[in-house]
Design an enzyme around this catalytic site. Sequence first.
Site, PDB file in Angstrom:
ATOM      1  N   LEU A 125      12.553   8.327 -22.046  1.00 15.13           N
ATOM      2  CA  LEU A 125      14.132   9.063 -21.825  1.00 15.13           C
ATOM      3  C   LEU A 125      15.063   8.179 -21.554  1.00 15.13           C
ATOM      4  O   LEU A 125      16.080   8.117 -21.858  1.00 15.13           O
ATOM      5  CB  LEU A 125      13.637   9.942 -20.758  1.00 15.13           C
ATOM      6  CG  LEU A 125      14.755  10.847 -20.325  1.00 15.13           C
ATOM      7  CD1 LEU A 125      15.316  11.533 -21.457  1.00 15.13           C
ATOM      8  CD2 LEU A 125      14.448  11.835 -19.168  1.00 15.13           C
ATOM      9  N   GLY A 131      20.598   5.917 -17.292  1.00 14.54           N
ATOM     10  CA  GLY A 131      19.515   5.986 -16.649  1.00 14.54           C
ATOM     11  C   GLY A 131      19.410   7.364 -15.720  1.00 14.54           C
ATOM     12  O   GLY A 131      18.597   8.484 -16.215  1.00 14.54           O
ATOM     13  N   SER A 132      20.198   7.527 -14.668  1.00 12.37           N
ATOM     14  CA  SER A 132      20.083   8.904 -14.128  1.00 12.37           C
ATOM     15  C   SER A 132      20.906   9.813 -14.826  1.00 12.37           C
ATOM     16  O   SER A 132      20.488  11.247 -14.595  1.00 12.37           O
ATOM     17  CB  SER A 132      20.977   8.664 -12.608  1.00 12.37           C
ATOM     18  OG  SER A 132      20.273   7.833 -11.826  1.00 12.37           O
ATOM     19  N   ILE A 157      10.729   1.152 -19.639  1.00 15.46           N
ATOM     20  CA  ILE A 157       9.697   2.039 -20.151  1.00 15.46           C
ATOM     21  C   ILE A 157       8.519   1.353 -19.615  1.00 15.46           C
ATOM     22  O   ILE A 157       7.924   0.188 -19.880  1.00 15.46           O
ATOM     23  CB  ILE A 157       9.675   2.094 -21.491  1.00 15.46           C
ATOM     24  CG1 ILE A 157      11.055   2.608 -22.231  1.00 15.46           C
ATOM     25  CG2 ILE A 157       8.590   3.015 -22.176  1.00 15.46           C
ATOM     26  CD1 ILE A 157      11.373   4.098 -21.593  1.00 15.46           C
ATOM     27  N   ARG A 269      -8.009  -7.305  15.649  1.00 18.56           N
ATOM     28  CA  ARG A 269      -7.290  -8.379  16.129  1.00 18.56           C
ATOM     29  C   ARG A 269      -7.180  -8.469  17.808  1.00 18.56           C
ATOM     30  O   ARG A 269      -6.739  -7.104  18.297  1.00 18.56           O
ATOM     31  CB  ARG A 269      -5.803  -8.440  15.649  1.00 18.56           C
ATOM     32  CG  ARG A 269      -4.900  -9.373  16.144  1.00 18.56           C
ATOM     33  CD  ARG A 269      -5.331 -10.881  15.539  1.00 18.56           C
ATOM     34  NE  ARG A 269      -4.146 -11.766  15.856  1.00 18.56           N
ATOM     35  CZ  ARG A 269      -4.137 -13.155  15.966  1.00 18.56           C
ATOM     36  NH1 ARG A 269      -5.297 -13.772  15.641  1.00 18.56           N
ATOM     37  NH2 ARG A 269      -3.101 -13.745  16.276  1.00 18.56           N
ATOM     38  N   GLY A 340       1.612  -8.992  11.493  1.00 19.70           N
ATOM     39  CA  GLY A 340       2.502 -10.127  11.953  1.00 19.70           C
ATOM     40  C   GLY A 340       2.800 -10.999  10.842  1.00 19.70           C
ATOM     41  O   GLY A 340       2.853 -10.767   9.744  1.00 19.70           O
ATOM     42  N   GLY A 341       2.460 -12.372  11.187  1.00 22.68           N
ATOM     43  CA  GLY A 341       2.637 -13.567  10.233  1.00 22.68           C
ATOM     44  C   GLY A 341       1.445 -13.304   8.908  1.00 22.68           C
ATOM     45  O   GLY A 341       1.856 -13.713   7.840  1.00 22.68           O
ATOM     46  N   GLU A 364      11.574   7.784 -12.225  1.00 24.96           N
ATOM     47  CA  GLU A 364      11.597   9.271 -12.055  1.00 24.96           C
ATOM     48  C   GLU A 364      12.603  10.006 -11.422  1.00 24.96           C
ATOM     49  O   GLU A 364      12.317  11.062 -11.056  1.00 24.96           O
ATOM     50  CB  GLU A 364      10.087  10.041 -12.209  1.00 24.96           C
ATOM     51  CG  GLU A 364       9.123   9.314 -13.281  1.00 24.96           C
ATOM     52  CD  GLU A 364       7.845   9.998 -13.319  1.00 24.96           C
ATOM     53  OE1 GLU A 364       7.805  11.269 -13.039  1.00 24.96           O
ATOM     54  OE2 GLU A 364       6.779   9.333 -13.900  1.00 24.96           O
TER      55      GLU A 364
END
Length: 383
Positions: A125, A131-132, A157, A269, A340-341, A364
């Site tokens: 489409l 696009g929109s 697509i 942790r 975290g890291g 979409e």
Amino acid sequence: MERTLPTREAADLLELTRDLAVKEIAPRAAGDEEAGAFPRDLFTLLGGAGLLGLPYAAEYGGGEQPYEVYLQVVEELASSWLAVGLGLSVHTLSCFPLAGHGTEAQRAAWLPDMLGGDLLGAYCLSEADSGSDAAALTTRAQAGPEGYRIDGAKSWITHGGAADFYTLFARTGAPDSGGRGISCLHVPAGTEGVSADAPEAKMGMRSSPTAAVRFDGARVPEEARIGAEGEGFAIALAALDSGRLGIAACAVGVAQAALDLAAGYARRRRQFGRPIGDFQGLSFMLADMATQVEAARELYLAAARRRDAGRAFGRQAAMAKLFASDAAMRVTTDAVQVLGGYGYTVDFPAERLMREAKVLQIVEGTNQIQRMVIGRHLAKEHE
């Protein structure tokens, strides 16, 4: 998480999906995403398991399941690997016009292979300049004595270049005919004059090819048209209402995966002599994440039940897509923070989930478009 399913058959389908996801899908996600490898074989596997045509009629190989069930299957797959969950949603979207508006002869000829996994679809489409504003598309299908000659290009697509057929929306009316001059065509990928550009290099979803598809004098017979000439735009919009629910389910799957990862890490942790999940700052963050996931799930399920009951659901579908994809972005971002890291490294899937979540706010219909859709519905309801 707890699930409410309407039948024992539905529960068995979800159990089958979960088993396939754990054994066949999740183990490949990280490696194939890094390599940009499209898992075409997994869609054949899903077809063989009866999961590729769940909402469609049994006489054509579908599962004849309500959307409430189908969407939970999509969510389960997306929680293991978004490329597969979203791929199922896009394939279902590409089958919608034929299943709902095709002739008996068309459905009998094409649907069994589409639903059984032999043929994978793409939905054409969007265009580079429309696009929109989909009604402004310029790809043209010129009627002639031997059918239609198609010229133009479609952009962004999903499955472009990898699909076996394209559900194409092209202009058959005058250039200024807007949505009234658009028709829907079934175009096999092997049709002469159909080609795809190289896949886009993307932030995430690297295993799912996204490419421009070009139609240069491609010819299809008149029998390839789905529905009456000029009815294609209405078909496209109806398909997108259902497709948005698929995106919402994908978003919940990604968010659930991020929540599970973060909650598990917070239990394991330890800092300052106890699990980091015991600290109020993190426990509140996890609570907010869990609330957003549950709310998003209930929103898409409520919209699905309206659809299954034959009630209008366009506004609710837009709300579900909007809320669920925004929630997925927040939850995945917070999951990276909890780790975290480690969350910023590829050793954990948190960073991949965060990158994947972003696309769900775009595809979409962007979330800005969803707000427009919701606003228009509200305006009509209060005229």
